[in-house]
Design a protein around this motif. Structure first.
Motif, PDB file in Angstrom:
ATOM      1  N   SER A 161     -45.975   8.299   8.255  1.00  0.00           N
ATOM      2  CA  SER A 161     -45.024   8.331   7.141  1.00  0.00           C
ATOM      3  C   SER A 161     -45.455   7.373   6.035  1.00  0.00           C
ATOM      4  O   SER A 161     -45.502   6.160   6.252  1.00  0.00           O
ATOM      5  N   LYS A 162     -45.743   7.925   4.867  1.00  0.00           N
ATOM      6  CA  LYS A 162     -46.143   7.088   3.738  1.00  0.00           C
ATOM      7  C   LYS A 162     -45.003   6.207   3.246  1.00  0.00           C
ATOM      8  O   LYS A 162     -45.229   5.145   2.663  1.00  0.00           O
ATOM      9  N   ASP A 163     -43.753   6.655   3.473  1.00  0.00           N
ATOM     10  CA  ASP A 163     -42.602   5.883   3.021  1.00  0.00           C
ATOM     11  C   ASP A 163     -42.487   4.547   3.751  1.00  0.00           C
ATOM     12  O   ASP A 163     -41.841   3.618   3.263  1.00  0.00           O
ATOM     13  N   LEU A 164     -43.083   4.462   4.938  1.00  0.00           N
ATOM     14  CA  LEU A 164     -43.001   3.248   5.737  1.00  0.00           C
ATOM     15  C   LEU A 164     -44.134   2.266   5.447  1.00  0.00           C
ATOM     16  O   LEU A 164     -44.178   1.180   6.042  1.00  0.00           O
ATOM     17  N   ARG A 165     -45.030   2.640   4.556  1.00  0.00           N
ATOM     18  CA  ARG A 165     -46.179   1.787   4.260  1.00  0.00           C
ATOM     19  C   ARG A 165     -45.800   0.688   3.266  1.00  0.00           C
ATOM     20  O   ARG A 165     -46.241   0.641   2.113  1.00  0.00           O
ATOM     21  N   THR A 166     -44.934  -0.196   3.745  1.00  0.00           N
ATOM     22  CA  THR A 166     -44.456  -1.308   2.921  1.00  0.00           C
ATOM     23  C   THR A 166     -44.499  -2.592   3.731  1.00  0.00           C
ATOM     24  O   THR A 166     -44.457  -2.573   4.974  1.00  0.00           O
ATOM     25  N   MET A 202     -46.496   4.017  10.387  1.00  0.00           N
ATOM     26  CA  MET A 202     -47.000   4.017   9.009  1.00  0.00           C
ATOM     27  C   MET A 202     -48.055   5.096   8.792  1.00  0.00           C
ATOM     28  O   MET A 202     -48.184   5.637   7.686  1.00  0.00           O
ATOM     29  N   PHE A 222     -41.344  -3.108   5.934  1.00  0.00           N
ATOM     30  CA  PHE A 222     -41.337  -2.428   7.229  1.00  0.00           C
ATOM     31  C   PHE A 222     -42.121  -3.240   8.270  1.00  0.00           C
ATOM     32  O   PHE A 222     -41.684  -3.354   9.424  1.00  0.00           O
TER      33      PHE A 222
END
Length: 423
Positions: A162-167, A159, A170
């Motif tokens: 990668s900002k896309d994985l900051r969910t 995370m 995930f």
């Protein structure tokens, strides 16, 4: 001897790493996720943790003793019995757990993650307990590290890059992967153990006897754990998911105290308390109790002071104004977990002496006391109603157990004096 020392060192290292990983996970999630997502993660985690007691029925308190009574050639039948009752409990409990989604307490989009994690966590937890019971502590620690220690480190690292994985999805996926690897390893170790007796018929009379034994403590456990689950739902209902995120962060800092006490104090001292009492070595029992009280008080006081000093720079490092806005919650959550930790002094003394009734009564009363207190105080402060009520509940438990221990020791002293006079 060297091999045994190395195993023990590895065991302590793995458990310490797991504690550190769990402790740091919430901090990094507070930085990488929104407060609302952190709040929802805390709500999911607490509900999953509470569900494990319902699925397992605390049956291990009976089966662990039973499996040690029989030779290796018969242990497969014990595990078959245990698997049978777990299957029945799954059929009953899993549909009932869907109520949290039907009532809108948790969003339906997380239902698949929730039920997957409930099953994985329960199975890996039971495997870990089984391995400890048959003196495979290192294997149990490896499973625990896979289940709770390694995936948070890898998930936070991913995370961070990668900002896309900051969910939240995930995080829950990483949790599932870690628990799955832990389960597969546990099953492999169990398969290699060469246990036999699997062809025996399921002994339902044995199962019913086990349910009677485990149910007594289960109700008390559900009550005290209910306080530490209901509190999150109550905060969310009063103030929303963002404030819940702040509460989850602050209560997680306080809960680190219990992790330190469990690993550094309780796990070493309370077995000696039990041995001293059962051997009727009263001077040693008193010495061990004094050691437990002294170490618990020192660790709790140091943690309390350091946490109060460190919280402000920590919140600035997180870079979220909401946590600073609701910083007033923190002293109450810290005091609550400190009271809970200190309350374990009389708790372990009563447990060692075999007087479970006082423990059970205090836990049973804790849930209605918390509910009434939170309901009344919510009329005055939506933000502080829950943390103050948790604090008051743990103070009540501490006083109840302390008074019970004092009265019990007075009664025992009186009996000893009477017996001496008669002699």
């Amino acid at each position: 001897m060297l091999n045994e020392k190395l195993k023990r060192l590895c065991n302590v290292g793995l458990r310490g790493s797991t504690l550190a990983s769990k402790f740091l996970l919430v901090f990094f999630l507070a930085r990488l996720l929104s407060p609302a997502e952190l709040g929802l993660f805390g709500l999911l985690s607490a509900t999953i943790g509470y569900s494990l007691y319902i699925l397992g029925f605390d049956f291990y308190t009976f089966s662990t003793r039973e499996i040690l009574k029989v030779p290796k050639s018969q242990r497969g039948s014990i595990l078959k019995n245990q698997a049978s009752i777990f299957l029945v409990l799954y059929i009953i409990a899993l549909p009932l757990l869907s109520i949290v989604f039907i009532k809108g307490l948790l969003p339906w989009k997380y239902a698949a993650w929730f039920f997957t994690l409930v099953v994985l966590e329960h199975l890996t937890q039971e495997l870990g307990r089984l391995l400890i019971a048959v003196s495979e502590q290192l294997a149990a620690s490896i499973i625990l590290f896979l289940r709770q220690g390694i995936w948070p480190i890898l998930a936070v690292a991913a995370m961070s890059f990668s900002k896309d994985l900051r969910t939240l999805d995930f995080i829950l996926a990483a949790w599932c992967i870690g628990a799955t690897f832990a389960l597969l390893l546990g099953v492999f170790i169990l398969f290699r153990a060469g246990l036999s007796g699997w062809s025996a018929k399921v002994d339902w009379q044995w199962i019913l006897r086990g349910l009677k034994v485990s149910s007594a403590l289960l109700v008390a456990t559900l009550a005290i754990r209910g306080v530490l689950t209901l509190d999150r739902y109550w905060v969310q209902s009063l103030s929303g998911f963002e404030v819940l995120g702040a509460y989850v962060l602050f209560i997680s800092i306080g809960n680190a105290l219990m992790s330190f006490l469990d690993a550094g104090v309780f796990s070493f001292v309370y077995p000696e308390l039990i041995k001293a009492w059962h051997s009727r070595d009263i001077p040693k029992f008193r010495a061990e109790l004094a050691k437990l009280a002294g170490q618990t008080t020192i660790v709790s006081a140091l943690f309390f002071g350091i946490a109060l000093l460190a919280i402000e720079p920590l919140l600035h490092w997180l870079g979220k104004d909401l946590y600073i806005t609701y910083q007033s919650i923190f002293p109450w959550t810290l005091l609550a977990t400190t009271l809970y930790g200190v309350g374990m002094i009389p708790h372990y003394a009563l447990y060692a002496m075999g007087y479970d009734r006082s423990i059970i009564y205090s836990h049973l009363l804790s849930l209605p006391l918390f509910t009434a207190s939170a309901w009344l105080s919510s009329n005055y402060s939506a933000t502080l109603a829950v943390p103050i009520s948790v604090c008051g509940t743990f103070l009540f438990i501490l006083l109840w157990k302390s008074a019970s221990l004092f009265l019990l020791r007075y009664e025992i002293s009186s009996q000893n004096a009477s017996n001496t006079a008669k002699a």
